[in-house]
Scaffold this motif. Structure first.
Motif, PDB file in Angstrom:
ATOM      1  N   GLY A   1     -46.986 -47.980-120.275  1.00 41.93           N
ATOM      2  CA  GLY A   1     -48.107 -47.258-119.694  1.00 41.93           C
ATOM      3  C   GLY A   1     -48.226 -45.859-120.259  1.00 41.93           C
ATOM      4  N   ALA A   2     -49.225 -45.153-119.759  1.00 42.22           N
ATOM      5  CA  ALA A   2     -49.517 -43.810-120.234  1.00 42.22           C
ATOM      6  C   ALA A   2     -48.810 -42.784-119.345  1.00 42.22           C
ATOM      7  CB  ALA A   2     -51.020 -43.573-120.211  1.00 42.22           C
ATOM      8  N   THR A   3     -48.830 -41.547-119.801  1.00 35.87           N
ATOM      9  CA  THR A   3     -48.255 -40.453-119.027  1.00 35.87           C
ATOM     10  C   THR A   3     -49.147 -40.169-117.827  1.00 35.87           C
ATOM     11  OG1 THR A   3     -47.314 -39.498-121.018  1.00 35.87           O
ATOM     12  CG2 THR A   3     -47.568 -38.035-119.133  1.00 35.87           C
ATOM     13  N   LEU A   4     -48.527 -40.010-116.678  1.00 37.40           N
ATOM     14  CA  LEU A   4     -49.248 -39.714-115.439  1.00 37.40           C
ATOM     15  C   LEU A   4     -49.092 -38.232-115.144  1.00 37.40           C
ATOM     16  CD1 LEU A   4     -50.704 -40.614-112.832  1.00 37.40           C
ATOM     17  CD2 LEU A   4     -48.451 -41.049-111.872  1.00 37.40           C
ATOM     18  N   VAL A   5     -50.199 -37.522-114.963  1.00 42.95           N
ATOM     19  CA  VAL A   5     -50.171 -36.089-114.681  1.00 42.95           C
ATOM     20  C   VAL A   5     -50.688 -35.855-113.273  1.00 42.95           C
ATOM     21  CG1 VAL A   5     -51.019 -33.817-115.376  1.00 42.95           C
ATOM     22  CG2 VAL A   5     -50.551 -35.550-117.107  1.00 42.95           C
ATOM     23  N   VAL A   6     -49.885 -35.147-112.471  1.00 40.93           N
ATOM     24  CA  VAL A   6     -50.272 -34.790-111.112  1.00 40.93           C
ATOM     25  C   VAL A   6     -50.311 -33.270-111.053  1.00 40.93           C
ATOM     26  CG1 VAL A   6     -49.738 -35.012-108.669  1.00 40.93           C
ATOM     27  CG2 VAL A   6     -49.095 -36.838-110.244  1.00 40.93           C
ATOM     28  N   ALA A   7     -51.493 -32.704-110.856  1.00 40.21           N
ATOM     29  CA  ALA A   7     -51.653 -31.247-110.827  1.00 40.21           C
ATOM     30  C   ALA A   7     -51.853 -30.775-109.394  1.00 40.21           C
ATOM     31  CB  ALA A   7     -52.854 -30.846-111.672  1.00 40.21           C
ATOM     32  N   GLY A   8     -51.473 -29.538-109.150  1.00 43.06           N
ATOM     33  CA  GLY A   8     -51.708 -28.923-107.849  1.00 43.06           C
ATOM     34  C   GLY A   8     -50.739 -29.356-106.772  1.00 43.06           C
TER      35      GLY A   8
ATOM     36  N   THR B   1     -44.043 -28.087-114.646  1.00 45.14           N
ATOM     37  CA  THR B   1     -44.426 -26.735-115.069  1.00 45.14           C
ATOM     38  C   THR B   1     -45.048 -26.019-113.888  1.00 45.14           C
ATOM     39  OG1 THR B   1     -46.547 -27.572-115.883  1.00 45.14           O
ATOM     40  CG2 THR B   1     -44.780 -27.323-117.482  1.00 45.14           C
ATOM     41  N   LEU B   2     -44.755 -24.742-113.790  1.00 43.78           N
ATOM     42  CA  LEU B   2     -45.315 -23.905-112.741  1.00 43.78           C
ATOM     43  C   LEU B   2     -46.696 -23.451-113.170  1.00 43.78           C
ATOM     44  CD1 LEU B   2     -44.710 -22.426-110.054  1.00 43.78           C
ATOM     45  CD2 LEU B   2     -43.819 -20.553-111.418  1.00 43.78           C
ATOM     46  N   GLN B   3     -47.681 -23.635-112.281  1.00 41.00           N
ATOM     47  CA  GLN B   3     -49.039 -23.205-112.619  1.00 41.00           C
ATOM     48  C   GLN B   3     -49.147 -21.699-112.421  1.00 41.00           C
ATOM     49  OE1 GLN B   3     -51.783 -25.420-110.208  1.00 41.00           O
ATOM     50  NE2 GLN B   3     -51.682 -27.216-111.513  1.00 41.00           N
TER      51      GLN B   3
ATOM     52  N   GLN C   1     -47.984 -28.691-104.205  1.00 38.36           N
ATOM     53  CA  GLN C   1     -47.408 -27.570-103.470  1.00 38.36           C
ATOM     54  C   GLN C   1     -45.974 -27.898-103.103  1.00 38.36           C
ATOM     55  OE1 GLN C   1     -48.825 -24.594-102.390  1.00 38.36           O
ATOM     56  NE2 GLN C   1     -50.639 -25.019-103.625  1.00 38.36           N
ATOM     57  N   ALA C   2     -45.032 -27.070-103.548  1.00 36.33           N
ATOM     58  CA  ALA C   2     -43.620 -27.299-103.240  1.00 36.33           C
ATOM     59  C   ALA C   2     -42.859 -25.984-103.393  1.00 36.33           C
ATOM     60  CB  ALA C   2     -43.035 -28.355-104.159  1.00 36.33           C
ATOM     61  N   SER C   3     -41.655 -25.964-102.829  1.00 37.99           N
ATOM     62  CA  SER C   3     -40.846 -24.754-102.886  1.00 37.99           C
ATOM     63  C   SER C   3     -40.060 -24.644-104.192  1.00 37.99           C
ATOM     64  CB  SER C   3     -39.883 -24.703-101.698  1.00 37.99           C
ATOM     65  OG  SER C   3     -39.074 -25.857-101.692  1.00 37.99           O
ATOM     66  N   ASP C   4     -39.697 -25.795-104.799  1.00 41.22           N
ATOM     67  CA  ASP C   4     -38.992 -25.766-106.076  1.00 41.22           C
ATOM     68  C   ASP C   4     -39.385 -26.991-106.903  1.00 41.22           C
ATOM     69  OD1 ASP C   4     -37.643 -27.831-104.870  1.00 41.22           O
ATOM     70  OD2 ASP C   4     -35.695 -26.857-104.863  1.00 41.22           O
ATOM     71  N   ARG C   5     -38.861 -27.051-108.136  1.00 46.46           N
ATOM     72  CA  ARG C   5     -39.289 -28.116-109.053  1.00 46.46           C
ATOM     73  C   ARG C   5     -38.827 -29.493-108.610  1.00 46.46           C
ATOM     74  NH1 ARG C   5     -35.669 -29.535-113.083  1.00 46.46           N
ATOM     75  NH2 ARG C   5     -37.376 -29.922-114.502  1.00 46.46           N
ATOM     76  N   HIS C   6     -37.677 -29.591-107.972  1.00 49.22           N
ATOM     77  CA  HIS C   6     -37.178 -30.887-107.523  1.00 49.22           C
ATOM     78  C   HIS C   6     -38.031 -31.433-106.371  1.00 49.22           C
ATOM     79  CE1 HIS C   6     -33.797 -30.346-110.167  1.00 49.22           C
ATOM     80  NE2 HIS C   6     -33.564 -29.167-109.624  1.00 49.22           N
ATOM     81  N   SER C   7     -38.422 -30.564-105.483  1.00 50.32           N
ATOM     82  CA  SER C   7     -39.313 -30.965-104.391  1.00 50.32           C
ATOM     83  C   SER C   7     -40.677 -31.376-104.931  1.00 50.32           C
ATOM     84  CB  SER C   7     -39.489 -29.817-103.393  1.00 50.32           C
ATOM     85  OG  SER C   7     -38.263 -29.483-102.818  1.00 50.32           O
ATOM     86  N   ALA C   8     -41.119 -30.716-105.993  1.00 54.37           N
ATOM     87  CA  ALA C   8     -42.412 -31.053-106.601  1.00 54.37           C
ATOM     88  C   ALA C   8     -42.386 -32.461-107.180  1.00 54.37           C
ATOM     89  CB  ALA C   8     -42.768 -30.039-107.681  1.00 54.37           C
ATOM     90  N   ILE C   9     -41.275 -32.850-107.792  1.00 51.36           N
ATOM     91  CA  ILE C   9     -41.152 -34.204-108.353  1.00 51.36           C
ATOM     92  C   ILE C   9     -41.231 -35.241-107.243  1.00 51.36           C
ATOM     93  CG2 ILE C   9     -39.576 -35.805-109.520  1.00 51.36           C
ATOM     94  CD1 ILE C   9     -38.514 -33.308-111.052  1.00 51.36           C
TER      95      ILE C   9
ATOM     96  N   PHE D   1     -47.251 -26.557-108.673  1.00 51.39           N
ATOM     97  CA  PHE D   1     -46.685 -27.134-109.890  1.00 51.39           C
ATOM     98  C   PHE D   1     -47.607 -28.201-110.466  1.00 51.39           C
ATOM     99  CE2 PHE D   1     -43.011 -25.713-107.463  1.00 51.39           C
ATOM    100  CZ  PHE D   1     -42.224 -25.119-108.423  1.00 51.39           C
ATOM    101  N   THR D   2     -47.440 -28.453-111.754  1.00 49.80           N
ATOM    102  CA  THR D   2     -48.025 -29.613-112.416  1.00 49.80           C
ATOM    103  C   THR D   2     -46.861 -30.497-112.841  1.00 49.80           C
ATOM    104  OG1 THR D   2     -49.904 -28.353-113.228  1.00 49.80           O
ATOM    105  CG2 THR D   2     -49.413 -30.420-114.353  1.00 49.80           C
TER     106      THR D   2
END
Length: 59
Positions: free
Chosen positions: A16-23, A52-54, A25-33, A4-5
């Motif tokens: 502050g600015a938007t922080l983007v974390v790419a790459g 977003t899913l890569q 690895q998680a099983s679902d979007r909540h775990s990715a957050i 996920f990104t």
């Protein structure tokens, strides 16, 4: 596992600015957050996350 990104957009109180974390690895979007917030050592409650899913690249 999916890749996920995660974008953390500041809420009204947080400057502050938007922080983007790419790459992430998680099983679902909540775990990715949660994983992205822990990785960057931020309080996710101060941000509005967008996940977003890569797409997988063709071999």
């Amino acid at each position: 596992m999916h890749t996920f990104t995660v974008e953390f957009v500041p809420r009204a109180k947080t400057q502050g600015a938007t922080l983007v974390v790419a790459g992430v690895q998680a099983s679902d979007r909540h775990s990715a957050i949660i994983r992205a917030a822990c990785q960057e050592r931020i309080n996710a409650a101060n941000y509005k996350p967008r996940v977003t899913l890569q797409r997988k690249e063709a071999a």
